[in-house]
Design an enzyme around this catalytic site. Structure first.
Site, short mmCIF file in Angstrom:
data_model
loop_
_atom_site.label_atom_id
_atom_site.label_comp_id
_atom_site.label_asym_id
_atom_site.label_seq_id
_atom_site.Cartn_x
_atom_site.Cartn_y
_atom_site.Cartn_z
N HIS A 83 26.57 -18.71 7.94
CA HIS A 83 25.85 -17.56 8.53
C HIS A 83 26.56 -17.03 9.77
CE1 HIS A 83 23.82 -21.05 10.49
NE2 HIS A 83 23.79 -20.28 11.55
N CYS A 168 3.41 -1.89 -8.97
CA CYS A 168 2.08 -2.39 -9.35
C CYS A 168 1.14 -1.27 -9.76
CB CYS A 168 1.51 -3.16 -8.17
SG CYS A 168 1.64 -2.26 -6.64
C1 PCO Z 1 4.67 -3.06 -5.59
N1 PCO Z 1 5.59 -3.08 -4.53
C2 PCO Z 1 6.61 -2.27 -4.57
C3 PCO Z 1 7.47 -2.12 -3.34
C4 PCO Z 1 8.84 -1.64 -3.53
N2 PCO Z 1 9.00 -0.70 -4.62
C5 PCO Z 1 10.05 0.10 -4.73
C6 PCO Z 1 10.11 1.01 -5.96
C7 PCO Z 1 11.06 0.49 -7.05
C8 PCO Z 1 11.06 1.44 -8.24
O1 PCO Z 1 11.46 2.70 -7.88
C9 PCO Z 1 10.60 -0.87 -7.55
C10 PCO Z 1 12.46 0.36 -6.51
O2 PCO Z 1 8.81 1.19 -6.46
O3 PCO Z 1 10.93 0.13 -3.92
O4 PCO Z 1 6.80 -1.62 -5.58
C11 PCO Z 1 3.62 -3.68 -5.73
S1 PCO Z 1 3.10 -4.94 -4.74
#
Ligand code: PCO
Length: 197
Positions: A83, A168
């Site tokens: 690191h 989600c």
């Molecule tokens: C979902 N949490 C997330 C957070 C980060 N999500 C993202 C985008 C992506 C698709 O375009 C996954 C890169 O949604 O940065 O989705 C539920 S706890």
């Protein structure tokens, strides 16, 4: 004579947005300045980041390190401490994505894995950019703004999350900034802070 490349340390934590890590690494490798590649890239991943991407999608010339790398590198007194070495190697670091857990750890100075040990030992004269990514409900909790303010107070640069329909199914702020925006932010910062010879 080949131009000196900017040494970019890309780090990923355990947000679903870590699935974009191969795209970010490839995009960085495609950047050129006067026809020369702009970046030499190394990668740090947390154990949870590994869950979201296929390591075979990271180009083989890119060295990738995880927690095991840290322990494998050190056997005896005098061996390199990974690191510290990675922090010395890098001209600039970008954490993409920075999940809520690692954000909290960084804000408190906790260093319990290769990534957080690297940031804890970071030379604050060098730029460090971070791309938060988390569910909107976590993003909106007041502790998030406090922790981001702590990182900014040390000179780190936030590349803010964007609003979209998250993995989600919820819609709101919390998605990682898009890869082109991350690349642009790194390049802008370099022009300010890093001289590319
Ligand atoms: C979902 N949490 C997330 C957070 C980060 N999500 C993202 C985008 C992506 C698709 O375009 C996954 C890169 O949604 O940065 O989705 C539920 S706890």
């Amino acid at each position: 004579m080949e131009k000196k490349k900017c040494k970019l340390l890309v780090a990923a934590t355990g947000s679903v947005a870590a699935l974009k890590l191969p795209f970010l690494v490839k995009a960085a490798l495609e950047q050129v300045s006067d026809h020369y590649p702009m970046f030499e890239v190394r990668v740090i991943v947390t154990e949870h980041a590994k869950h979201f991407f296929d390591p075979t999608q990271i180009p083989s010339k890119v060295l990738m390190y995880d927690d095991k790398s840290e322990w494998d590198a050190w056997r005896n007194r005098g061996d390199p401490v990974l690191h510290i070495e990675l922090g010395k190697w890098a001209d600039v670091m970008v954490i993409a994505p920075l999940d809520a857990n690692t954000l909290a750890k960084m804000a408190q100075g906790i260093c319990d894995n290769l990534l957080t040990c690297t940031t804890r030992a970071w030379d604050l004269k060098k730029p460090l950019l971070f791309c938060p990514a988390m569910n909107t409900r976590m993003w909106e909790h007041p502790i998030t703004a406090q922790q981001i303010a702590a990182l900014k107070s040390w000179g780190h640069t936030e590349i803010p999350p964007i609003s979209k329909t998250l993995m989600c199914g919820d819609t709101g702020v919390g998605a990682m900034a898009e890869v082109p925006a991350i690349i642009e932010a790194i390049k802008n910062k370099m022009e300010l802070d890093v001289i590319v010879l």
